[in-house]
Scaffold this active site. Structure first.
Site, mmCIF file in Angstrom:
data_model
loop_
_atom_site.group_PDB
_atom_site.id
_atom_site.type_symbol
_atom_site.label_atom_id
_atom_site.label_comp_id
_atom_site.label_asym_id
_atom_site.label_seq_id
_atom_site.Cartn_x
_atom_site.Cartn_y
_atom_site.Cartn_z
ATOM 1 N N GLU A 252 39.212 60.891 68.281
ATOM 2 C CA GLU A 252 37.919 61.521 68.612
ATOM 3 C C GLU A 252 36.980 60.626 69.426
ATOM 4 O O GLU A 252 35.793 60.504 69.126
ATOM 5 C CB GLU A 252 37.229 61.988 67.327
ATOM 6 C CG GLU A 252 38.062 62.970 66.520
ATOM 7 C CD GLU A 252 37.414 63.394 65.205
ATOM 8 O OE1 GLU A 252 36.209 63.168 65.013
ATOM 9 O OE2 GLU A 252 38.133 63.948 64.357
ATOM 10 N N GLU A 359 46.239 68.812 62.766
ATOM 11 C CA GLU A 359 45.373 69.047 61.595
ATOM 12 C C GLU A 359 45.076 70.541 61.430
ATOM 13 O O GLU A 359 43.974 70.955 61.153
ATOM 14 C CB GLU A 359 44.070 68.255 61.737
ATOM 15 C CG GLU A 359 44.262 66.776 61.968
ATOM 16 C CD GLU A 359 42.974 65.994 62.092
ATOM 17 O OE1 GLU A 359 41.913 66.526 61.709
ATOM 18 O OE2 GLU A 359 43.006 64.851 62.563
HETATM 19 O O1 G3I Z 1 39.300 60.778 46.365
HETATM 20 C C1 G3I Z 1 38.195 59.867 46.409
HETATM 21 C C2 G3I Z 1 37.496 59.826 45.072
HETATM 22 O O2 G3I Z 1 38.393 59.279 44.109
HETATM 23 C C3 G3I Z 1 36.252 58.966 45.196
HETATM 24 O O3 G3I Z 1 35.554 58.994 43.966
HETATM 25 C C4 G3I Z 1 35.374 59.530 46.311
HETATM 26 C C5 G3I Z 1 34.112 58.728 46.513
HETATM 27 O O4 G3I Z 1 34.431 57.543 47.202
HETATM 28 O O5 G3I Z 1 36.093 59.489 47.555
HETATM 29 C C6 G3I Z 1 37.228 60.329 47.477
HETATM 30 O O6 G3I Z 1 37.889 60.219 48.707
HETATM 31 C C7 G3I Z 1 37.262 60.927 49.768
HETATM 32 C C8 G3I Z 1 38.304 61.897 50.336
HETATM 33 O O7 G3I Z 1 37.810 62.534 51.517
HETATM 34 C C9 G3I Z 1 38.729 62.947 49.340
HETATM 35 O O8 G3I Z 1 37.618 63.765 49.059
HETATM 36 C C10 G3I Z 1 36.889 59.898 50.828
HETATM 37 O O9 G3I Z 1 35.862 59.077 50.340
HETATM 38 C C11 G3I Z 1 36.446 60.620 52.091
HETATM 39 O O10 G3I Z 1 36.231 59.662 53.133
HETATM 40 C C12 G3I Z 1 37.538 61.573 52.543
HETATM 41 O O11 G3I Z 1 37.088 62.316 53.678
HETATM 42 C C13 G3I Z 1 38.126 62.599 54.612
HETATM 43 C C14 G3I Z 1 37.522 62.486 56.016
HETATM 44 O O12 G3I Z 1 38.484 62.848 57.019
HETATM 45 C C15 G3I Z 1 37.053 61.082 56.287
HETATM 46 O O13 G3I Z 1 38.140 60.193 56.230
HETATM 47 C C16 G3I Z 1 38.656 64.004 54.371
HETATM 48 O O14 G3I Z 1 39.363 64.055 53.153
HETATM 49 C C17 G3I Z 1 39.592 64.396 55.510
HETATM 50 O O15 G3I Z 1 40.006 65.750 55.387
HETATM 51 C C18 G3I Z 1 38.913 64.208 56.869
HETATM 52 O O16 G3I Z 1 39.872 64.489 57.866
HETATM 53 C C19 G3I Z 1 39.391 64.346 59.217
HETATM 54 C C20 G3I Z 1 40.519 63.750 60.051
HETATM 55 O O17 G3I Z 1 40.859 62.500 59.517
HETATM 56 C C21 G3I Z 1 40.107 63.653 61.509
HETATM 57 N N1 G3I Z 1 39.740 64.973 62.023
HETATM 58 C C22 G3I Z 1 38.658 65.603 61.258
HETATM 59 C C23 G3I Z 1 39.056 65.733 59.793
HETATM 60 C C24 G3I Z 1 37.955 66.411 59.004
HETATM 61 O O18 G3I Z 1 36.821 65.587 58.995
#
Ligand code: G3I
Length: 446
Positions: A252, A359
């Site tokens: 991105e 994705e």
């Molecule tokens: O599972 C942990 C939990 O145990 C913890 O308590 C909590 C607080 O820290 O975090 C949880 O993990 C989070 C995870 O999502 C699951 O909910 C991460 O912090 C959080 O950063 C993560 O967000 C992800 C996001 O990218 C940022 O990395 C999303 O799952 C994921 O679907 C999203 O995917 C992105 C692609 O990588 C790039 N394209 C866009 C897409 C959507 O934003």
């Protein structure tokens, strides 16, 4: 003079005669109705409806099982109807029917209306054919290190042959503090992939949205920042050499603003516009066999962003620093259009690059107009999955990397928290049963 008077009388007589023509002599025609989309879909029928035609006496309705109406149903062949709707019943679930209508006014019958397709809802269980068994390309699913067991793992191993870490292979998780890496989660995912012979796609080394706070607030010169990034990329790619065989090196980088310049990320600010090339060079040096991808969203829906992405690819290709492009495909049942998705594929294939639909999720409720997934909307979503898969399936095998779906059960989708309202973007229900979206994926492979 008398001749002139006679001519005047003749002209006036002819004029009066022409106006006094009886209605019968005036040709009566029937306007053409327009057929609306089928509604009240059930597992054995639907309601057809169309526009009113001025002074129509009745309408003739055709229902068929083929779009060319070569297979008209006996009970619905030019069926006369005086209303503007018709409840069609006695149909077979899982089959798509087509209807059209003509208007009748006196002796005149209009030409056919537009044809409308109506898919009869099969309320029974969806086919459970495994996606990877039916596909000739890698089918991907995202994983989390704390979800590599139980029914989630059963479905991954049954249906998929490619996996992507949803978030644990990003800088904010792998490199939480300066000089201190945390590969715990990544090692679990890598071992799971190795043990189960799954292809593991690395996502994503450099992304402005997953920068740990110590990097955001980096203490040091720009040269020290660049050296840190080089060390980070080299360390990670080297550690998993031969196990992670493809990486989204940069994710991105293109801004959504006018002209789609590069996003003003901390990497751009501290390393300059050529940060992208530097990162790909370091990844290439660390593992020359690794397939290097550039990944982005709105690749299909924005022609200007698509052009900017292809420009990045062209720049990297000059130095053989890119092998593939990832189109994230966070889309909805409403779009982008097949032609826009095809444009992504055509530009990628023409550049001799690998295509990763990286994705995929398909919002069924982008306008938040539903509180539950209706049968009609489930079918619209299914048809969009079918369309996307059909496009990917037609890519030359040499350019197909994988088609990855961004989540398993609807309730697990990132979209629910991102948009803050209910949606059902994925292929599995809460009980892990397959949705119509899953059937759409399978139909796209035929
Ligand atoms: O599972 C942990 C939990 O145990 C913890 O308590 C909590 C607080 O820290 O975090 C949880 O993990 C989070 C995870 O999502 C699951 O909910 C991460 O912090 C959080 O950063 C993560 O967000 C992800 C996001 O990218 C940022 O990395 C999303 O799952 C994921 O679907 C999203 O995917 C992105 C692609 O990588 C790039 N394209 C866009 C897409 C959507 O934003």
């Amino acid at each position: 003079m008398k001749i002139r008077q006679a001519l005047w009388i003749l002209c006036i007589s002819l004029f009066v005669l022409s106006c006094s023509k009886s209605d019968d002599a005036v040709e009566v025609t029937a306007g053409v109705p327009s057929a609306y989309g089928a509604v009240n879909l059930t597992n054995d029928g639907f309601t057809a409806n169309w526009t009113r035609v001025y002074r129509a006496d009745k309408y003739l309705v055709d229902v068929a099982t083929k779009a060319d109406f070569s297979t008209l149903l006996p009970n619905y062949t030019a069926l006369p109807v005086t209303a503007l709707t018709l409840n069609v019943s006695g149909l077979t679930a899982g089959i798509t029917y087509y209807y059209r209508v003509r208007a009748v006014r006196g002796e005149s019958i209009s030409v056919f209306s537009n044809a409308v397709a109506a898919e009869i809802i099969s309320t029974g269980p969806e086919p459970t054919t495994a996606l990877k068994s039916a596909a000739n390309f890698n089918v991907g699913m995202i994983v989390r290190s704390n979800r590599l067991t139980g029914i989630t793992s059963d479905i991954i191993l049954r249906e998929f042959d490619n996996i992507t870490s949803e978030y644990e292979m990003k800088m904010d998780k792998m490199y939480p503090s300066k000089g201190t890496y945390d590969f715990t989660a990544v090692d679990k995912i890598v071992n799971y992939a190795t043990d189960n012979k799954l292809n593991l796609h690395g996502h994503a080394l450099i992304w402005h949205n997953s920068v740990p706070s110590w990097v955001t607030n980096f203490v040091g010169t720009n040269a020290e920042f660049e050296a840190m990034v080089k060390d980070y990329i080299t360390t990670v790619v080297t550690r998993y050499k031969g196990k992670i065989k493809s990486w989204d090196v940069v994710n991105e980088a293109v801004d959504d603003g006018s002209g789609n310049p590069l996003r003003n990320s901390i990497f751009k600010q501290k390393m300059g516009d050529d940060y992208i090339k530097k990162c790909y060079q370091w990844a290439r040096d660390a593992d020359p066999a690794c397939k290097l991808f550039y990944n982005d969203y709105n690749f299909a829906s924005s022609a200007t962003k698509r052009a900017a992405i292809f420009k990045i690819a062209d720049d990297l290709k000059k130095d053989n620093l890119i092998d593939g492009l990832g189109a994230q495909m966070h889309i909805s049942y409403k779009g982008p259009a097949a032609s826009e998705i095809q444009a992504v594929v055509d530009g990628t294939v023409s550049r001799k690059l690998l295509m990763h639909f990286s994705e995929l999720d398909i919002q069924a409720n982008p306008d938040n107009d539903l509180t539950a997934l209706t049968p009609e909307r489930a079918i619209s979503q299914k048809n969009k999955y079918k369309e996307v898969v059909k496009i990917f399936n037609a890519i030359p095998a040499a350019n197909q990397y994988a088609l990855t779906v961004w989540g398993m059960r609807d309730s697990e989708s990132w979209l629910l928290s991102f948009w803050g309202h209910i949606d059902w973007p994925l292929m599995y229900n809460e009980d892990y049963s397959a949705k119509k979206a899953h059937t759409g994926f399978l139909e796209g492979l035929k």
